[in-house]
Design an enzyme around this catalytic site. Structure first.
Site, PDB file in Angstrom:
ATOM      1  N   CYS A 261       0.980  -1.336   0.665  1.00 16.65           N
ATOM      2  CA  CYS A 261      -0.017  -0.700  -0.062  1.00 16.65           C
ATOM      3  C   CYS A 261       1.173   1.888  -0.122  1.00 16.65           C
ATOM      4  O   CYS A 261       0.259   2.063   0.513  1.00 16.65           O
ATOM      5  CB  CYS A 261      -1.220   0.367   0.799  1.00 16.65           C
ATOM      6  SG  CYS A 261      -1.717  -1.074   1.098  1.00 16.65           S
ATOM      7  N   ALA A 263       1.745   3.477  -2.567  1.00 16.82           N
ATOM      8  CA  ALA A 263       1.320   5.359  -3.156  1.00 16.82           C
ATOM      9  C   ALA A 263       1.102   6.311  -2.092  1.00 16.82           C
ATOM     10  O   ALA A 263       0.497   5.845  -0.938  1.00 16.82           O
ATOM     11  CB  ALA A 263       0.421   5.076  -4.293  1.00 16.82           C
ATOM     12  N   GLY A 265       3.869   7.182  -1.672  1.00 17.73           N
ATOM     13  CA  GLY A 265       5.896   6.906  -1.764  1.00 17.73           C
ATOM     14  C   GLY A 265       6.373   7.302  -1.031  1.00 17.73           C
ATOM     15  O   GLY A 265       7.841   7.538  -1.314  1.00 17.73           O
ATOM     16  N   LYS A 267       7.041   6.301   1.897  1.00 20.26           N
ATOM     17  CA  LYS A 267       8.242   5.748   2.607  1.00 20.26           C
ATOM     18  C   LYS A 267       8.934   4.592   1.705  1.00 20.26           C
ATOM     19  O   LYS A 267       9.753   4.529   2.132  1.00 20.26           O
ATOM     20  CB  LYS A 267       7.078   4.488   3.453  1.00 20.26           C
ATOM     21  CG  LYS A 267       6.315   5.548   4.349  1.00 20.26           C
ATOM     22  CD  LYS A 267       5.193   4.881   5.607  1.00 20.26           C
ATOM     23  CE  LYS A 267       4.334   5.425   6.018  1.00 20.26           C
ATOM     24  NZ  LYS A 267       3.339   6.198   5.674  1.00 20.26           N
ATOM     25  N   ASP A 282       1.142  -1.129  -4.887  1.00 17.32           N
ATOM     26  CA  ASP A 282       0.060  -1.038  -4.379  1.00 17.32           C
ATOM     27  C   ASP A 282      -1.872  -1.275  -5.382  1.00 17.32           C
ATOM     28  O   ASP A 282      -0.990  -0.824  -6.939  1.00 17.32           O
ATOM     29  CB  ASP A 282       0.120   1.345  -4.901  1.00 17.32           C
ATOM     30  CG  ASP A 282      -1.436   2.116  -4.141  1.00 17.32           C
ATOM     31  OD1 ASP A 282      -1.214   2.160  -2.976  1.00 17.32           O
ATOM     32  OD2 ASP A 282      -2.188   1.573  -4.795  1.00 17.32           O
ATOM     33  N   ASP A 308      -3.458  -6.504  -5.750  1.00 19.07           N
ATOM     34  CA  ASP A 308      -4.314  -6.111  -4.192  1.00 19.07           C
ATOM     35  C   ASP A 308      -3.110  -6.501  -3.768  1.00 19.07           C
ATOM     36  O   ASP A 308      -3.091  -8.289  -3.673  1.00 19.07           O
ATOM     37  CB  ASP A 308      -5.623  -7.359  -4.642  1.00 19.07           C
ATOM     38  CG  ASP A 308      -5.951  -6.841  -3.645  1.00 19.07           C
ATOM     39  OD1 ASP A 308      -5.946  -6.487  -2.259  1.00 19.07           O
ATOM     40  OD2 ASP A 308      -7.558  -7.556  -3.879  1.00 19.07           O
ATOM     41  N   CYS A 377      -2.530   5.558   9.810  1.00 14.54           N
ATOM     42  CA  CYS A 377      -2.073   7.262   9.858  1.00 14.54           C
ATOM     43  C   CYS A 377      -3.832   7.665  11.392  1.00 14.54           C
ATOM     44  O   CYS A 377      -4.404   8.026  10.759  1.00 14.54           O
ATOM     45  CB  CYS A 377      -1.734   7.676   8.971  1.00 14.54           C
ATOM     46  SG  CYS A 377      -3.002   7.573   7.481  1.00 14.54           S
TER      47      CYS A 377
END
Length: 453
Positions: A261, A263, A265, A267, A282, A308, A377
């Site tokens: 996951c 995007a 980008g 990290k 992603d 996925d 987050c």
């Protein structure tokens, strides 16, 4: 023979009216049609559209729309005192016009007469709500007259989040901390940059400060693409809290790392800059294209995979995996205030189910002895601590590797009793007892797990 009549030029809009009209459309789309603020800002609203505005007016649109949404709960509560009952659906964009107008009067110090005049003009031009222009005029004049009393009301902070979300924060963190979180959401956040090297040098050049973690913080940035170092790929935009999880993988030079996951980008860029061989995964092709464009500007490389992640079959295992799981994003309300009003409580359970499946799949893809870093987050324990408790109690060969404050520049206030990372918007990006910091940070959670033999 009659003389042809000259075509009349269309009347020019009063100064500032086009910008305010677009701001009203963006606010209405975000709050009443559940469109994200970022998506709304990318759309050209009305015949003029954002692209037709002068740069200063485009900047004003963004500030006005963002601040209105940031203060939505507070503004709506204040306006309710002047409305006998909720406006009907037939009122068109009247409520958005009132909110944008009230925001200017209360929080942006725009002269009241200019606000009222343009708001009435917008109401008169709204086909559905033109019959409410008298109400717009009366309400905003009363707001202007009562400005000081309205700003002195004590319930402003509590209204910055919908009640269901505020109650979740009170249950998770206590009333005092929940109040501090909501207060932090009212402040415009600074611009945080992750730099490839020399944080202090870039802080000096950009007029900012180098935080203890190495992030460069700039109070106000303006046009990001015009800043020194952008075109050269010397840095990228990334909140100080968002930059912490990748650090927890330690020295990744030469390791095969999957960023799941990934995007847009940030990290991935950190890992690639640290010397890892990164596979960025992603499910969104458009978001992956953005990731690749960001890496190209930065002069960094990663293997992009559109898939996925829950069903991804790479045919190999990785030395380390960073799973930045899809979540409610309630930790990012400082920068994305619309999320508080777009999200619904029921979505959190659905997202938690997806997070559990992704975490289980990531375990399968990490080699024995390898590290699995789970991050979100989110401020919601259901998406964070509960996910770690669940996988640790599943019987899988996995254990927690606690995080030390020394790994995150001494930010001990951001380490939980279990040894996980938990940043809150009200946290200062400085070690406790050190020089005072301002601007806070996004709410992030990260837990470091190791797959045992």
């Amino acid at each position: 023979m009659s003389t042809p009549r000259r075509r009349q030029k269309p009347a020019r809009e009063p100064a500032g009216l086009a910008a305010r009209r677009i701001a009203v459309e963006i606010v209405d789309d975000a709050l009443h049609r559940r469109q994200t603020l970022d998506a709304a800002l990318d759309v050209e609203h009305g015949q003029a559209g954002l692209a037709a505005l002068e740069p200063r007016d485009r900047a004003f649109v963004k500030v006005l729309a963002t601040e209105t949404i940031r203060r939505h709960g507070q503004i709506r509560a204040l306006l309710s005192a002047y409305l006998d009952k909720p406006l009907p659906k037939s009122a068109g964009r009247t409520m958005a016009i009132l909110e944008v107008g009230a925001c200017q009067i209360l929080f942006l110090d725009v002269p009241a007469h200019a606000v009222v005049d343009t708001a009435v003009g917008l109401a008169a031009a709204d086909r559905a709500g033109r019959h409410f222009r008298g109400l717009v005029n009366a309400v905003l004049r009363r707001v202007a007259g009562d400005r000081e009393a309205l700003l002195a009301r004590p319930d402003g902070v509590r209204a910055t989040a919908p009640d269901w979300l505020a109650q979740r924060w009170i249950a998770a963190y206590g009333a005092e901390t929940a109040q501090a979180i909501m207060a932090a959401h009212l402040a415009e956040p600074p611009l945080d940059l992750t730099v490839k090297s020399d944080p202090q040098g870039w802080a000096d050049q950009l007029g900012g400060a180098a935080l203890p973690t190495g992030t460069v913080r700039i109070p106000k940035a303006g046009d990001i693409a015009a800043l020194p170092g952008f075109a050269d790929g010397a840095w990228w935009v990334q909140d100080v809290a968002a930059a912490l999880p990748a650090r927890l993988l330690g020295d990744v030079a030469g390791l095969r790392v999957a960023d799941i996951c990934a995007a847009p980008g940030g990290k991935t860029a950190q890992l690639a800059a640290a010397g890892a061989s990164v596979t960025a995964v992603d499910r969104s092709a458009s978001r992956m294209a953005r990731l690749e464009a960001n890496l190209a500007r930065l002069g960094l490389a990663a293997e992009p995979v559109v898939a996925d992640a829950a069903a991804w079959e790479p045919g190999t295992r990785f030395d380390a995996i960073l799973l930045d799981a899809p979540c409610s994003a309630t930790g990012t309300l400082r920068r994305h205030p619309d999320i508080a009003w777009i999200r619904r409580e029921a979505e959190i359970a659905r997202l938690a189910d997806l997070q559990g499946r992704l975490l289980r799949r990531a375990f399968d893809l990490v080699t024995p002895g390898g590290t699995l870093l789970y991050a979100t987050c989110s401020l919601e324990p259901q998406e964070c601590e509960a996910q770690i408790s669940k996988i640790l109690g599943s019987g899988l060969a996995i254990e927690r590797k606690p995080i030390a404050a020394s790994e995150i520049a001494g930010l001990g206030q951001c380490i939980t009793p279990d040894g996980d990372l938990r940043t809150l918007p009200c946290h200062a990006p400085w070690p406790e007892g050190a020089a005072p910091g301002d601007g806070g940070m996004d709410g992030f959670f990260a837990a470091r797990l190791v797959r045992t033999a």
